[in-house]
Design an enzyme around this catalytic site. Sequence first.
Site, PDB file in Angstrom:
ATOM      1  N   SER A  33       0.814  -1.215   0.000  1.00  0.00           N
ATOM      2  CA  SER A  33       0.000   0.000   0.000  1.00  0.00           C
ATOM      3  C   SER A  33       0.852   1.272   0.000  1.00  0.00           C
ATOM      4  CB  SER A  33      -0.909   0.020   1.228  1.00  0.00           C
ATOM      5  OG  SER A  33      -1.585   1.255   1.301  1.00  0.00           O
ATOM      6  N   LYS A  40     -13.251  -4.573   2.670  1.00  0.00           N
ATOM      7  CA  LYS A  40     -14.179  -3.462   2.390  1.00  0.00           C
ATOM      8  C   LYS A  40     -15.643  -3.824   2.687  1.00  0.00           C
ATOM      9  CE  LYS A  40     -11.402  -1.085  -1.106  1.00  0.00           C
ATOM     10  NZ  LYS A  40     -11.425  -0.446  -2.424  1.00  0.00           N
ATOM     11  N   ASP A  52     -13.656   5.816  -3.424  1.00  0.00           N
ATOM     12  CA  ASP A  52     -13.162   5.375  -4.744  1.00  0.00           C
ATOM     13  C   ASP A  52     -13.843   6.143  -5.897  1.00  0.00           C
ATOM     14  OD1 ASP A  52     -11.267   3.550  -3.894  1.00  0.00           O
ATOM     15  OD2 ASP A  52     -12.658   1.866  -3.900  1.00  0.00           O
TER      16      ASP A  52
HETATM   17  P1  NAP Z   1     -12.561  -7.298  -8.335  1.00  0.00           P
HETATM   18  O1  NAP Z   1     -13.601  -6.924  -7.361  1.00  0.00           O
HETATM   19  O2  NAP Z   1     -11.803  -8.571  -8.159  1.00  0.00           O
HETATM   20  O3  NAP Z   1     -13.257  -7.301  -9.795  1.00  0.00           O
HETATM   21  C1  NAP Z   1     -12.538  -7.618 -10.950  1.00  0.00           C
HETATM   22  C2  NAP Z   1     -13.475  -7.682 -12.156  1.00  0.00           C
HETATM   23  O4  NAP Z   1     -12.667  -8.002 -13.293  1.00  0.00           O
HETATM   24  C3  NAP Z   1     -14.540  -8.769 -12.055  1.00  0.00           C
HETATM   25  O5  NAP Z   1     -15.686  -8.346 -12.738  1.00  0.00           O
HETATM   26  C4  NAP Z   1     -13.892  -9.931 -12.800  1.00  0.00           C
HETATM   27  O6  NAP Z   1     -14.802 -10.814 -13.386  1.00  0.00           O
HETATM   28  C5  NAP Z   1     -13.180  -9.173 -13.910  1.00  0.00           C
HETATM   29  N1  NAP Z   1     -12.108  -9.961 -14.478  1.00  0.00           N
HETATM   30  C6  NAP Z   1     -11.047 -10.513 -13.833  1.00  0.00           C
HETATM   31  N2  NAP Z   1     -10.253 -11.165 -14.714  1.00  0.00           N
HETATM   32  C7  NAP Z   1     -10.838 -11.051 -15.928  1.00  0.00           C
HETATM   33  C8  NAP Z   1     -10.531 -11.537 -17.220  1.00  0.00           C
HETATM   34  N3  NAP Z   1      -9.418 -12.269 -17.442  1.00  0.00           N
HETATM   35  N4  NAP Z   1     -11.359 -11.220 -18.239  1.00  0.00           N
HETATM   36  C9  NAP Z   1     -12.470 -10.485 -18.024  1.00  0.00           C
HETATM   37  N5  NAP Z   1     -12.833 -10.003 -16.816  1.00  0.00           N
HETATM   38  C10 NAP Z   1     -12.019 -10.276 -15.786  1.00  0.00           C
HETATM   39  O7  NAP Z   1     -11.445  -6.169  -8.436  1.00  0.00           O
HETATM   40  P2  NAP Z   1     -11.656  -4.591  -8.231  1.00  0.00           P
HETATM   41  O8  NAP Z   1     -11.399  -4.248  -6.829  1.00  0.00           O
HETATM   42  O9  NAP Z   1     -12.948  -4.228  -8.858  1.00  0.00           O
HETATM   43  O10 NAP Z   1     -10.414  -4.000  -9.067  1.00  0.00           O
HETATM   44  C11 NAP Z   1     -10.398  -4.049 -10.480  1.00  0.00           C
HETATM   45  C12 NAP Z   1      -9.167  -3.321 -10.986  1.00  0.00           C
HETATM   46  O11 NAP Z   1      -9.232  -1.943 -10.628  1.00  0.00           O
HETATM   47  C13 NAP Z   1      -7.855  -3.847 -10.399  1.00  0.00           C
HETATM   48  O12 NAP Z   1      -6.873  -3.809 -11.398  1.00  0.00           O
HETATM   49  C14 NAP Z   1      -7.535  -2.857  -9.314  1.00  0.00           C
HETATM   50  O13 NAP Z   1      -6.139  -2.751  -9.068  1.00  0.00           O
HETATM   51  C15 NAP Z   1      -8.056  -1.564  -9.946  1.00  0.00           C
HETATM   52  N6  NAP Z   1      -8.405  -0.540  -8.959  1.00  0.00           N
HETATM   53  C16 NAP Z   1      -7.762   0.660  -9.019  1.00  0.00           C
HETATM   54  C17 NAP Z   1      -8.088   1.654  -8.128  1.00  0.00           C
HETATM   55  C18 NAP Z   1      -7.374   2.981  -8.200  1.00  0.00           C
HETATM   56  O14 NAP Z   1      -7.470   3.767  -7.258  1.00  0.00           O
HETATM   57  N7  NAP Z   1      -6.684   3.279  -9.281  1.00  0.00           N
HETATM   58  C19 NAP Z   1      -9.087   1.448  -7.162  1.00  0.00           C
HETATM   59  C20 NAP Z   1      -9.732   0.207  -7.134  1.00  0.00           C
HETATM   60  C21 NAP Z   1      -9.380  -0.779  -8.037  1.00  0.00           C
HETATM   61  P3  NAP Z   1     -15.438 -12.056 -12.550  1.00  0.00           P
HETATM   62  O15 NAP Z   1     -16.359 -11.400 -11.565  1.00  0.00           O
HETATM   63  O16 NAP Z   1     -16.102 -12.853 -13.600  1.00  0.00           O
HETATM   64  O17 NAP Z   1     -14.285 -12.750 -11.889  1.00  0.00           O
END
Ligand code: NAP
Length: 270
Positions: free
Chosen positions: A13, A63, A99
């Site tokens: 983090s 969360k 977020d």
């Molecule tokens: P999450 O809750 O695990 O959700 C991930 C999503 O991506 C789910 O819908 C998942 O589908 C989908 N996914 C995963 N692998 C995939 C693939 N190979 N093909 C298609 N879809 C796929 O994660 P999250 O917390 O939402 O985070 C998502 C991304 O945003 C991460 O990269 C994270 O680092 C980034 N993020 C950035 C910030 C920032 O401040 N910049 C904040 C939050 C998150 P399924 O449900 O089918 O598994």
Amino acid sequence: MSYAVIGHPIGHSISPLIHTMLYEYYGLDEKYTSIDIPPEHLREVFEEKLSTLKGFNVTIPHKRDVFNLVDSLDGYAQRVGAVNTVKCDGRKTKGYNTDGDGFIRALKRYSGNAVGADVVIIGAGGAAVSVAVKLSDEGAGSVTVLARDIKKAENICSKLDCKAYAGTLDDYRPHGYDIIVNATPVGMHPNEGESCVSLFQSGSIAYDLIYNPYTTAFLEKAQEQGAMAVNGLWMLIYQAFSAFEIWTGISPDEEISLKIFEKAKEVLGL
Ligand code: NAP
């Protein structure tokens, strides 16, 4: 210790860096540390220790659980169903989610405008919910959520007040969207070089929530086709700023914002 971030694991983090720089810049005598809490210990640590802090941030995997532990919730966090920031006041805890704020503030930094915009979000996880609800609140024209599991996309759409469409990744077409958001981890290690979508409309905004690598395959392809690339680092920084504002009432100015951006890039090796 007055503030902290909790998660499991927590070593990666950069929240301590951001908050410590803010305390130093504004002359605040505060401390911010990382606390690694395995899920099975969350409840006891929450009751014994966390609620005695002034506030804390929450990251994966807590969360949703913290959402259920706080005494009250801000309206946006309530709709999102997850908490990333808690304000403590005499052991009374209130949960927030910053977020969506981080997403919108970063978009505005790149001159992007959510009002009236037609947006497609790829992915339907926690970040996609935060972004979709915020876009709806900000007056987006429409939000389309495309995911591997259409039920997850439909569930997000049911929370939105704007026009909302759910679909699968096969439904993606590059035309008709002002903003395309990658809310999946595809493009991060170990899948660098991969992207869920490869076609973009010139003049649109391609916004990847991933911040490391700095230029993902999604952003590279978007730039090649004339779209504007927005990386997730400013979103990460602004969600921390929003938490800082909830706790202190201070809005970080441009000078410290840029210093933190540069330092975060350096520390992350971007
Ligand atoms: P999450 O809750 O695990 O959700 C991930 C999503 O991506 C789910 O819908 C998942 O589908 C989908 N996914 C995963 N692998 C995939 C693939 N190979 N093909 C298609 N879809 C796929 O994660 P999250 O917390 O939402 O985070 C998502 C991304 O945003 C991460 O990269 C994270 O680092 C980034 N993020 C950035 C910030 C920032 O401040 N910049 C904040 C939050 C998150 P399924 O449900 O089918 O598994």
